[in-house]
Design an enzyme around this catalytic site. Structure first.
Site, mmCIF file in Angstrom:
data_model
loop_
_atom_site.group_PDB
_atom_site.id
_atom_site.type_symbol
_atom_site.label_atom_id
_atom_site.label_comp_id
_atom_site.label_asym_id
_atom_site.label_seq_id
_atom_site.Cartn_x
_atom_site.Cartn_y
_atom_site.Cartn_z
ATOM 1 N N CYS A 23 0.835 -1.197 0.000
ATOM 2 C CA CYS A 23 0.000 0.000 0.000
ATOM 3 C C CYS A 23 0.868 1.244 0.000
ATOM 4 O O CYS A 23 2.090 1.178 0.008
ATOM 5 C CB CYS A 23 -0.936 0.011 1.195
ATOM 6 N N CYS A 26 3.788 1.874 2.353
ATOM 7 C CA CYS A 26 5.067 1.201 2.065
ATOM 8 C C CYS A 26 6.000 2.130 1.305
ATOM 9 O O CYS A 26 7.226 2.038 1.442
ATOM 10 C CB CYS A 26 4.832 -0.055 1.215
ATOM 11 N N ASP A 439 9.725 32.527 -27.595
ATOM 12 C CA ASP A 439 10.824 33.060 -28.387
ATOM 13 C C ASP A 439 10.324 33.157 -29.834
ATOM 14 O O ASP A 439 9.460 32.386 -30.249
ATOM 15 C CB ASP A 439 12.022 32.108 -28.288
ATOM 16 N N ASP A 639 14.274 27.550 -28.350
ATOM 17 C CA ASP A 639 15.021 26.468 -28.990
ATOM 18 C C ASP A 639 16.509 26.742 -29.088
ATOM 19 O O ASP A 639 17.256 25.923 -29.615
ATOM 20 C CB ASP A 639 14.473 26.192 -30.393
ATOM 21 N N ASP A 643 18.429 30.686 -24.943
ATOM 22 C CA ASP A 643 17.159 30.542 -24.226
ATOM 23 C C ASP A 643 17.317 29.710 -22.957
ATOM 24 O O ASP A 643 16.416 29.678 -22.114
ATOM 25 C CB ASP A 643 16.101 29.863 -25.122
#
Length: 754
Positions: A23, A26, A439, A639, A643
């Site tokens: 359960c 644990c 961007d 990208d 950035d």
């Protein structure tokens, strides 16, 4: 997309398969003991998968011993490849399912007839010698069932006890054990029990064990469906590859492909490893990885990615990434790690579970004492029934499954849409985003600009010479627009010349020397800084900027020579994707180092009203902080290398998968295709997943909390009703199934593009 590299290599990570975890309580114990091991930085357990991911430097044998020291079994999952692990897990799950179903039939084989006998009005009491003999025989049968069908509960409870803890097994063992022991006391010593209390509960013990075994079996069956995303990704891997060895093409196992091997792929075959095409032309279906429906054309020098499907032509390519280094392997790792991670809301469930079992045991004892002291006759029987029912109904199985089941399905669903979510925290936070910074170059636009205009300012120079000078300078630049100028020159057969004294001026442009001439190439700021007179050409540059073109000034010996305009076309679906974000109430902001006029022109076309233009690379993260200071939950999408700081600072960083490795590694979520629809898809999946988690947590927690008072007998004084332990067992077992089934509903969720 083919640049995707998970950060799995940055930190040493390993995975253990846990056996015996019953359960949610644990989970905390296992994570705590592993975190205490020297060298372990973090440990996160996925209760649904019964696996734990450990970050840090520690020997696997030491980790396994640590888990075993608190009563659980563990084995390393790192010794086999993904295919073997999936196969082993499916075999183990099927074996476990069959075992549980067998145990269920054994237990219900006794429990159901006894229950029917009881419902039909048969006496469940011990008054005569014959009844004592019959019930003694049934009690022995019940003990055998407890051993064969419920042994795992009692072993688990004993291990927890010896480690001074409690879990689901503790509650079940105490509940069923109490009912059986009380019944045996009635059988052996009926005179020691008040006449009204001489009731046996063997049917309850057998039925509870049988129903919980059934619930666990159904849970195993249902939770197998949540691993579909990983199975699908692993299924993309080719089993063999046709490579060129000793001038002959031979088929070999995928594991035997080496770096720089030459691989042949024919129409209809999967690309076995990552590589670069050296011969042939074809179209490749990459939709299984990127979600992009249109096949991509591939020819010499183009990159191909493992797992994608060759549609038409036959190609030869050189292997550049093999084994666990391929993009597909990295994607599988990222998805697995994300499925193992916990969102903050899941950690709350773990904390609650850690205290829940001990609290339930106390409530059970208090309930029994109340019945013994204030209940009607037979007080002892009522006390046993209420205590047993409280223990059984409160098992927190469903609570432990609530979060990981939803996370597994949600992360897998996102992967199907071409969205890689790095961790559970990003999955949760994405649903709360209030502002999205985009961007411009390569994010809103194609990132593949072309030269559109060359306006000569100094008539002593030809267009060819202007392009020669500009391309020679830009061949040394890393600016996104530089390649467009170089490509334009190459396409016109212009040879590049050697330059000297090259210097990049961040946010302004570049300067260099060519044939003893001083060259300046950049924006208006650079020209003004260097004292170059622009005159009427400022207006011409503005006209170009109003058309969403980027004008760049070229000065030779401090005299304006020309304006070169470059246009980066807007992606076809950027406008629609941005409208989706705005429709979700998200504040969309554009961030770019480009000049303000060009930025405003692009923003106007795509429907963005807030623009940060002419932003220096080091200032991008400041703009993220600025929005965060306005109490916005900020998403940042980019990208490029410049950035990366902003992606890391944002509440959620989104990297375009076609971008740089640095950007991808700085981001929380990677969009494997260039489309901004991936943003809206990621947010939609995040919201759906979080909504599903909340439904599961509410259902599981409210069920446990609300069920306990009824089990304790709160309805008895008002309506004379006392919950039967068997009903509690059935309810507890099926609550887990409900949670798993609700999580699997996410598999039907599809983000809507509108």
């Amino acid at each position: 997309m083919n640049n995707i590299e998970g950060d799995i290599k940055k930190k040493s990570t390993q995975e253990l398969i846990i056996e015996g975890a019953g359960c949610a309580s644990c989970v905390g114990k296992i994570e705590a003991i592993l975190k205490s091991v020297n060298g372990v930085v973090n440990a996160e357990m996925n209760f649904a998968l019964r696996t734990v991911s450990i970050t840090g430097k520690a020997d696997s044998n030491v980790l396994i011993k640590a888990v075993e020291s608190i009563g659980y079994n563990a084995k390393s999952a790192n010794e086999a490849n993904d295919n073997q692990l999936i196969d082993e897990k499916e075999i183990a799950d099927q074996k476990y399912y069959s075992s549980l179903m067998k145990k269920m039939w054994i237990a219900l084989g006794l429990g159901v007839p006894l229950m029917i006998y009881s419902i039909a009005g048969g006496p469940m009491t011990v008054d005569t010698t014959l009844e004592r003999g019959i019930w003694l025989f049934i009690g022995i049968l019940c003990a055998a069932i407890m051993y064969f069908a419920g042994k795992h509960f009692y072993v688990g409870a004993w291990k927890s006890f010896t480690n001074h803890s409690a879990n689901m097994d503790t509650l079940i063992a105490l509940g069923t054990g109490t009912a059986w022991i009380y019944s045996m006391v009635v059988v052996f010593f009926p005179m020691a029990v008040p006449e009204m209390a001489r009731h046996v509960y063997f049917e309850a013990t057998a039925m509870i064990i049988g129903l919980i075994d059934l619930g666990l079996a159904l849970e195993v069956k249902a939770r197998g469906r949540t691993s579909e995303a990983i199975r699908r990704l692993i299924g993309l891997q080719a089993k063999t590859a046709r490579v060129l060895r000793d001038e002959q093409e031979v088929d070999i196992a995928i594991e035997q492909v080496l770096l720089n091997d030459i691989v042949r792929v024919r129409p209809g075959e999967k690309i076995p490893v990552d590589g670069v095409v050296i011969e042939g032309h074809t179209s490749i279906d990459e939709s299984m990885l990127t979600g992009e429906p249109m096949p991509a054309e591939k020819s010499e020098e183009d990159e191909v990615v493992a797992g994608t499907l060759n549609k038409s032509g036959s190609i030869l390519f050189e292997a550049t990434r093999v084994g666990k280094d391929t993009a597909l392997a990295q994607i599988i790792n990222m998805v697995k790690r994300a499925q193992n991670s916990k969102p903050p809301i899941g950690r709350l469930a773990d904390i609650i579970s850690a205290y829940f079992v001990p609290v339930v045991m106390i409530i059970s004892i208090v309930s029994a004492l109340v019945w013994l002291n204030f209940g009607p006759e037979p007080t002892l029987a009522f006390a046993v029934v209420s205590a047993t029912t409280v223990l059984i109904i409160a098992c927190p199985c469903a609570l432990g499954l609530a979060t990981p089941m939803s996370v597994m399905v949600g992360v897998g669903k996102a992967a199907e849409a071409g969205v890689l979510i790095r961790n559970g925290e990003a999955l949760q936070t994405a649903s709360k985003i209030t502002a999205m910074i985009l961007d411009k170059t390569g994010t809103i636009t194609e990132g593949a600009p072309t030269v559109t205009d060359i306006i000569i300012a100094d008539k002593s120079h030809t267009e060819k010479y202007i392009l020669t000078v500009a391309s020679s300078i830009e061949s040394r630049s890393e600016h996104p627009l530089a390649q467009a100028i170089v490509d334009s020159a190459i396409s016109k057969g212009i040879d590049l010349e050697d330059i000297s004294g090259f210097q990049s001026i961040a946010g302004h442009g570049v300067e260099a020397n060519l044939n003893n001439q001083q060259l300046l190439f950049g924006n208006q700021k650079l020209m003004l800084k260097k004292g170059v007179f622009l005159g009427e050409f400022v207006a011409k540059a503005q006209e170009l900027a109003d058309e969403a073109k980027t004008p760049m000034y070229l000065a030779i010996d401090n005299k304006l020579a020309a304006i070169i305009a470059v246009s980066d076309p807007i992606k076809e679906d950027s406008i629609e994707a941005i409208n989706r974000l705005k429709a979700n109430g998200i504040r969309v902001v554009m961030l770019t180092g480009d000049n303000r006029a060009t930025a405003n022109a692009v923003a106007k076309k795509v429907g963005i009203t807030e623009v940060f233009a002419e932003v220096l690379p080091e200032d991008k993260s400041n703009k993220v902080a600025e929005l965060q200071s306005q109490d916005e939950i900020v998403g940042m999408t980019g990208d490029g290398i410049n950035d990366a700081p902003a992606l890391a600072l944002a509440n959620v960083g989104f990297a375009i998968g076609t971008g740089t490795d640095v950007a991808i590694e700085s981001a929380d979520i990677t969009l494997m295709r260039g489309s901004l629809h991936g943003l809206a898809d990621a947010i939609a999946v995040s919201k759906a997943t979080l909504r599903n988690i909340k439904q599961n947590l509410f259902g599981a927690f409210i069920y446990n909390v609300a069920g306990v008072p009824f089990a304790a007998g709160i309805l008895y004084p008002l309506f004379g009703l006392l919950l039967n332990p068997v009903i509690a067992g059935a309810a507890m077992a099926f609550s887990s199934l409900t949670v798993v089934s609700n999580a699997n509903r996410l598999r039907l969720f599809t983000p809507k593009e509108h």
